[in-house]
Design a protein around this motif. Sequence first.
Motif, PDB file in Angstrom:
ATOM      1  N   PRO A 187       0.801  -1.234   0.000  1.00 20.93           N
ATOM      2  CA  PRO A 187       0.000   0.000   0.000  1.00 20.93           C
ATOM      3  C   PRO A 187       0.832   1.282   0.000  1.00 20.93           C
ATOM      4  N   TYR A 188       2.032   1.239   0.563  1.00 17.31           N
ATOM      5  CA  TYR A 188       2.852   2.451   0.635  1.00 17.31           C
ATOM      6  C   TYR A 188       3.685   2.656  -0.626  1.00 17.31           C
ATOM      7  N   GLU A 189       3.666   1.687  -1.529  1.00 12.44           N
ATOM      8  CA  GLU A 189       4.416   1.786  -2.780  1.00 12.44           C
ATOM      9  C   GLU A 189       3.519   2.081  -3.972  1.00 12.44           C
ATOM     10  N   ALA A 190       2.222   1.983  -3.757  1.00 11.46           N
ATOM     11  CA  ALA A 190       1.266   2.103  -4.862  1.00 11.46           C
ATOM     12  C   ALA A 190       1.370   3.461  -5.548  1.00 11.46           C
ATOM     13  N   ASP A 191       1.347   3.417  -6.870  1.00  9.18           N
ATOM     14  CA  ASP A 191       1.362   4.611  -7.711  1.00  9.18           C
ATOM     15  C   ASP A 191       0.786   4.180  -9.059  1.00  9.18           C
ATOM     16  N   ALA A 192      -0.524   4.315  -9.184  1.00 14.93           N
ATOM     17  CA  ALA A 192      -1.213   3.806 -10.380  1.00 14.93           C
ATOM     18  C   ALA A 192      -0.650   4.394 -11.668  1.00 14.93           C
ATOM     19  N   LYS A 193      -0.278   5.675 -11.637  1.00 17.70           N
ATOM     20  CA  LYS A 193       0.287   6.296 -12.852  1.00 17.70           C
ATOM     21  C   LYS A 193       1.596   5.630 -13.269  1.00 17.70           C
ATOM     22  N   ALA A 194       2.321   5.079 -12.297  1.00 19.88           N
ATOM     23  CA  ALA A 194       3.579   4.384 -12.580  1.00 19.88           C
ATOM     24  C   ALA A 194       3.359   2.887 -12.782  1.00 19.88           C
ATOM     25  N   GLY A 195       2.086   2.448 -12.792  1.00 15.75           N
ATOM     26  CA  GLY A 195       1.790   1.039 -13.036  1.00 15.75           C
ATOM     27  C   GLY A 195       1.959   0.159 -11.808  1.00 15.75           C
ATOM     28  N   LYS A 196       1.882   0.751 -10.613  1.00 19.82           N
ATOM     29  CA  LYS A 196       2.016  -0.021  -9.374  1.00 19.82           C
ATOM     30  C   LYS A 196       0.727   0.122  -8.573  1.00 19.82           C
ATOM     31  N   ILE A 197       0.047  -1.008  -8.354  1.00 18.20           N
ATOM     32  CA  ILE A 197      -1.198  -0.958  -7.576  1.00 18.20           C
ATOM     33  C   ILE A 197      -1.061  -1.812  -6.321  1.00 18.20           C
ATOM     34  N   SER A 198      -1.711  -1.375  -5.261  1.00 15.50           N
ATOM     35  CA  SER A 198      -1.656  -2.079  -3.988  1.00 15.50           C
ATOM     36  C   SER A 198      -2.448  -3.376  -4.056  1.00 15.50           C
ATOM     37  N   TYR A 199      -1.935  -4.375  -3.357  1.00 24.68           N
ATOM     38  CA  TYR A 199      -2.645  -5.656  -3.283  1.00 24.68           C
ATOM     39  C   TYR A 199      -3.984  -5.511  -2.570  1.00 24.68           C
ATOM     40  N   ASN A 200      -4.174  -4.430  -1.798  1.00 25.77           N
ATOM     41  CA  ASN A 200      -5.463  -4.272  -1.121  1.00 25.77           C
ATOM     42  C   ASN A 200      -6.354  -3.213  -1.757  1.00 25.77           C
ATOM     43  N   SER A 201      -5.991  -2.751  -2.965  1.00 28.67           N
ATOM     44  CA  SER A 201      -6.873  -1.867  -3.735  1.00 28.67           C
ATOM     45  C   SER A 201      -7.977  -2.739  -4.343  1.00 28.67           C
ATOM     46  N   PRO A 202      -9.070  -2.141  -4.805  1.00 30.79           N
ATOM     47  CA  PRO A 202     -10.129  -2.972  -5.408  1.00 30.79           C
ATOM     48  C   PRO A 202      -9.609  -3.862  -6.547  1.00 30.79           C
ATOM     49  N   LEU A 203      -8.810  -3.305  -7.442  1.00 30.75           N
ATOM     50  CA  LEU A 203      -8.284  -4.108  -8.548  1.00 30.75           C
ATOM     51  C   LEU A 203      -7.266  -5.122  -8.039  1.00 30.75           C
ATOM     52  N   GLY A 204      -6.407  -4.705  -7.124  1.00 26.33           N
ATOM     53  CA  GLY A 204      -5.408  -5.618  -6.571  1.00 26.33           C
ATOM     54  C   GLY A 204      -6.059  -6.825  -5.912  1.00 26.33           C
ATOM     55  N   ARG A 205      -7.081  -6.578  -5.095  1.00 26.80           N
ATOM     56  CA  ARG A 205      -7.793  -7.686  -4.430  1.00 26.80           C
ATOM     57  C   ARG A 205      -8.433  -8.609  -5.464  1.00 26.80           C
ATOM     58  N   ALA A 206      -8.977  -8.019  -6.518  1.00 29.11           N
ATOM     59  CA  ALA A 206      -9.633  -8.833  -7.556  1.00 29.11           C
ATOM     60  C   ALA A 206      -8.616  -9.695  -8.315  1.00 29.11           C
ATOM     61  N   LEU A 207      -7.384  -9.192  -8.448  1.00 29.63           N
ATOM     62  CA  LEU A 207      -6.380  -9.911  -9.232  1.00 29.63           C
ATOM     63  C   LEU A 207      -5.710 -11.062  -8.482  1.00 29.63           C
ATOM     64  N   ILE A 208      -5.521 -10.909  -7.172  1.00 25.81           N
ATOM     65  CA  ILE A 208      -4.799 -11.927  -6.409  1.00 25.81           C
ATOM     66  C   ILE A 208      -5.457 -13.301  -6.606  1.00 25.81           C
ATOM     67  N   GLY A 209      -4.627 -14.266  -6.997  1.00 28.31           N
ATOM     68  CA  GLY A 209      -5.108 -15.635  -7.192  1.00 28.31           C
ATOM     69  C   GLY A 209      -5.597 -15.945  -8.597  1.00 28.31           C
ATOM     70  N   LYS A 210      -5.732 -14.921  -9.444  1.00 26.90           N
ATOM     71  CA  LYS A 210      -6.219 -15.157 -10.816  1.00 26.90           C
ATOM     72  C   LYS A 210      -5.098 -15.747 -11.676  1.00 26.90           C
ATOM     73  N   ARG A 211      -5.531 -16.373 -12.784  1.00 29.32           N
ATOM     74  CA  ARG A 211      -4.606 -16.983 -13.742  1.00 29.32           C
ATOM     75  C   ARG A 211      -4.816 -16.357 -15.122  1.00 29.32           C
ATOM     76  N   VAL A 212      -3.898 -16.632 -16.036  1.00 27.76           N
ATOM     77  CA  VAL A 212      -4.043 -16.167 -17.415  1.00 27.76           C
ATOM     78  C   VAL A 212      -5.358 -16.714 -17.965  1.00 27.76           C
ATOM     79  N   GLY A 213      -6.129 -15.835 -18.603  1.00 23.00           N
ATOM     80  CA  GLY A 213      -7.418 -16.213 -19.172  1.00 23.00           C
ATOM     81  C   GLY A 213      -8.589 -15.882 -18.264  1.00 23.00           C
TER      82      GLY A 213
END
Length: 158
Positions: free
Chosen positions: A110-136
């Motif tokens: 969370p302290y490194e997140a910078d969406a403009k630089a392509g870094k999102i927090s694992y606890n952001s809405p998108l980050g939470r949605a992505l954790i555990g997902k696979r290609v496809g």
Amino acid sequence: MASIEKLPMLAAGYEKLTAELRALRDERPLIVDAIEEARAHGDLSENAEYHSAKERQGQVEAAIADLEDRVSRAQIIDPTTLSGDKIIFGATVTLLDDDDKPVRYQIVGPYEADAKAGKISYNSPLGRALIGKRVGDEMEVSVPAGERFYAVEKIEFI
């Protein structure tokens, strides 16, 4: 007894935290000098320099305490040592958005997140949605701009 919650972060995020902490610690003696100098001007009740320096001292001490806490709980993760077919902390993912336009993000703390630089927090809405997902995998995410749809195109550990 409660366990101390670790804060996962990349090495660059840790370096930024420790540099900020060093800078604030270096500022401490300057603030003390400013307080002493302002005290020498006499009546403290109407001394704006004194009150300003004391306020800054409080801000710096609070920031130092916060940074020391984060640094002590830091768990540095090197993405190049990770692998797998699921999205986890440190992964760099390429997604296709609603318009089939590729977007690329790295999952960070969370302290490194910078969406403009392509870094999102694992606890952001998108980050939470992505954790555990696979290609496809596809997902719908509620973000401040509304509902967004994404498909995972690529997972890298770089």
